[in-house]
Design an enzyme around this catalytic site. Sequence first.
Site, short mmCIF file in Angstrom:
data_model
loop_
_atom_site.label_atom_id
_atom_site.label_comp_id
_atom_site.label_asym_id
_atom_site.label_seq_id
_atom_site.Cartn_x
_atom_site.Cartn_y
_atom_site.Cartn_z
N SER A 1 -12.19 -9.01 -3.87
CA SER A 1 -11.02 -9.61 -3.21
C SER A 1 -11.48 -10.69 -2.24
O SER A 1 -12.21 -10.43 -1.28
CB SER A 1 -10.25 -8.52 -2.45
OG SER A 1 -9.27 -9.14 -1.66
N MET B 1 -0.24 -13.33 1.32
CA MET B 1 0.57 -12.64 2.34
C MET B 1 1.47 -13.64 3.04
O MET B 1 1.02 -14.72 3.44
CB MET B 1 -0.36 -11.99 3.37
CG MET B 1 -1.35 -11.04 2.76
SD MET B 1 -2.46 -10.40 4.01
CE MET B 1 -3.47 -9.31 3.02
N MET C 1 -1.64 0.61 -4.58
CA MET C 1 -2.20 0.31 -3.26
C MET C 1 -2.73 1.61 -2.66
O MET C 1 -2.01 2.60 -2.58
CB MET C 1 -1.14 -0.30 -2.34
CG MET C 1 -0.62 -1.67 -2.77
SD MET C 1 -1.93 -2.88 -3.05
CE MET C 1 -2.69 -2.97 -1.43
N ASP D 1 -6.39 -0.72 -4.98
CA ASP D 1 -6.58 -1.83 -4.05
C ASP D 1 -6.47 -1.35 -2.61
O ASP D 1 -5.40 -0.92 -2.18
CB ASP D 1 -5.50 -2.89 -4.35
CG ASP D 1 -5.69 -4.16 -3.53
OD1 ASP D 1 -6.75 -4.33 -2.90
OD2 ASP D 1 -4.76 -5.00 -3.55
N ASP E 1 -5.26 -12.40 -2.57
CA ASP E 1 -4.20 -11.76 -1.79
C ASP E 1 -3.32 -12.78 -1.10
O ASP E 1 -3.79 -13.52 -0.24
CB ASP E 1 -4.82 -10.85 -0.73
CG ASP E 1 -5.35 -9.57 -1.34
OD1 ASP E 1 -4.59 -8.91 -2.07
OD2 ASP E 1 -6.52 -9.24 -1.09
N HIS F 1 -9.69 -11.34 -7.18
CA HIS F 1 -8.40 -10.90 -6.66
C HIS F 1 -8.01 -11.80 -5.49
O HIS F 1 -8.80 -12.00 -4.56
CB HIS F 1 -8.52 -9.43 -6.22
CG HIS F 1 -7.25 -8.80 -5.78
ND1 HIS F 1 -6.31 -8.31 -6.65
CD2 HIS F 1 -6.76 -8.56 -4.53
CE1 HIS F 1 -5.30 -7.79 -5.97
NE2 HIS F 1 -5.54 -7.93 -4.67
N HIS G 1 -2.13 -11.40 -6.14
CA HIS G 1 -1.37 -10.27 -5.61
C HIS G 1 -0.38 -10.81 -4.57
O HIS G 1 -0.78 -11.19 -3.47
CB HIS G 1 -2.36 -9.27 -4.98
CG HIS G 1 -1.71 -8.09 -4.35
ND1 HIS G 1 -2.41 -7.21 -3.53
CD2 HIS G 1 -0.45 -7.61 -4.41
CE1 HIS G 1 -1.58 -6.26 -3.13
NE2 HIS G 1 -0.39 -6.49 -3.64
N MET H 1 2.06 -10.33 -1.94
CA MET H 1 2.65 -9.46 -0.92
C MET H 1 3.67 -10.32 -0.19
O MET H 1 3.45 -10.75 0.95
CB MET H 1 1.56 -8.94 0.01
CG MET H 1 0.67 -7.91 -0.64
SD MET H 1 -0.89 -7.69 0.22
CE MET H 1 -1.84 -8.99 -0.53
C1 DX5 Z 1 -4.78 -5.42 1.26
C2 DX5 Z 1 -5.14 -6.31 0.10
C3 DX5 Z 1 -6.44 -5.96 -0.52
C4 DX5 Z 1 -7.61 -6.16 0.39
C5 DX5 Z 1 -8.64 -5.12 0.08
O1 DX5 Z 1 -3.56 -5.83 1.80
O2 DX5 Z 1 -4.14 -6.24 -0.89
O3 DX5 Z 1 -6.63 -6.64 -1.75
O4 DX5 Z 1 -8.21 -7.42 0.24
O5 DX5 Z 1 -9.65 -5.22 1.00
P1 DX5 Z 1 -10.64 -4.04 1.34
O6 DX5 Z 1 -11.44 -3.77 0.11
O7 DX5 Z 1 -11.46 -4.61 2.46
O8 DX5 Z 1 -9.80 -2.85 1.76
ZN ZN Z 2 -4.61 -7.08 -2.96
#
Ligand code: DX5
Ligand code: ZN
Length: 235
Positions: free
Chosen positions: A6, A35, A135, A173, A33, A31, A64, A66
């Site tokens: 990620s 946000m 998750m 994840d 993320d 991956h 991903h 969010m």
């Molecule tokens: C969390 C993300 C994850 C995050 C995981 O909100 O969706 O993808 O990057 O990171 P680690 O492996 O550090 O928990």
């Molecule tokens: Zn993620």
Amino acid sequence: MTIAPSLLAADFSRLAKEVGRVNRSGADWLHLDIMDGHFVPNISFGPALVKTLRPFTKLFFDVHLMCSKPEILLEPFARAGANQMNIHIELGDHVTSLLWRIRSLGKKVGLAINPPTSIALVQPYLDQIDSLLIMTVNPGFGGQSFIYETLPKIQQAAAWRRERNLSYHIGVDGGVDFKTAPECARAGADTFISGTALFGQRNLGAAVRKMLKTTQLSHPAALLPDSEPLKPEVV
Ligand code: DX5
Ligand code: ZN
């Protein structure tokens, strides 16, 4: 088994170099993320950054989302080079049209579910998705501790996949490291999204290989190979 580093845990001051590290590591997916500061209490990056990174790699871009309004982002991320887009089941009524929209953009379809949300809610969509993203932390931040109460959801997702003869990926994840990844594999996960645990290592390639090996050894399929039929119990 798929290992997906990620990017959230990478060094943001040198992202193109970090993507190069992932390229050389032997991982198949990256991956990403996204946000929005609303669905989760944090902001990461958007389509412009994904587009900038796209020419540096052939890795499968697993986006991903969010985000409270992914409908406004699907096309921009598709154009930026996403290969798969995951939206959240918590969006309720919008889920069907969002999954359809991702498919119509020619991308793989992912559905994500937060720790407090009942796994039963994803059941009607299982034949419409390529990937189920379970998750294992509450989304929003990297570096959190794995929530063990999510393990039965992985087992349920794997049972449904078997029973219905489907082939979606089961991804985990959040807090996925060298201890928790094999536990997820034992429960039936096959895709391991990991930020802190992988990027924290000097040798990312060795870390990816180690996670791959430990998860392969723990997967139920490894414990019971197809070639070895169950022996009937002698009574
Ligand atoms: C969390 C993300 C994850 C995050 C995981 O909100 O969706 O993808 O990057 O990171 P680690 O492996 O550090 O928990
Ligand atoms: Zn993620």
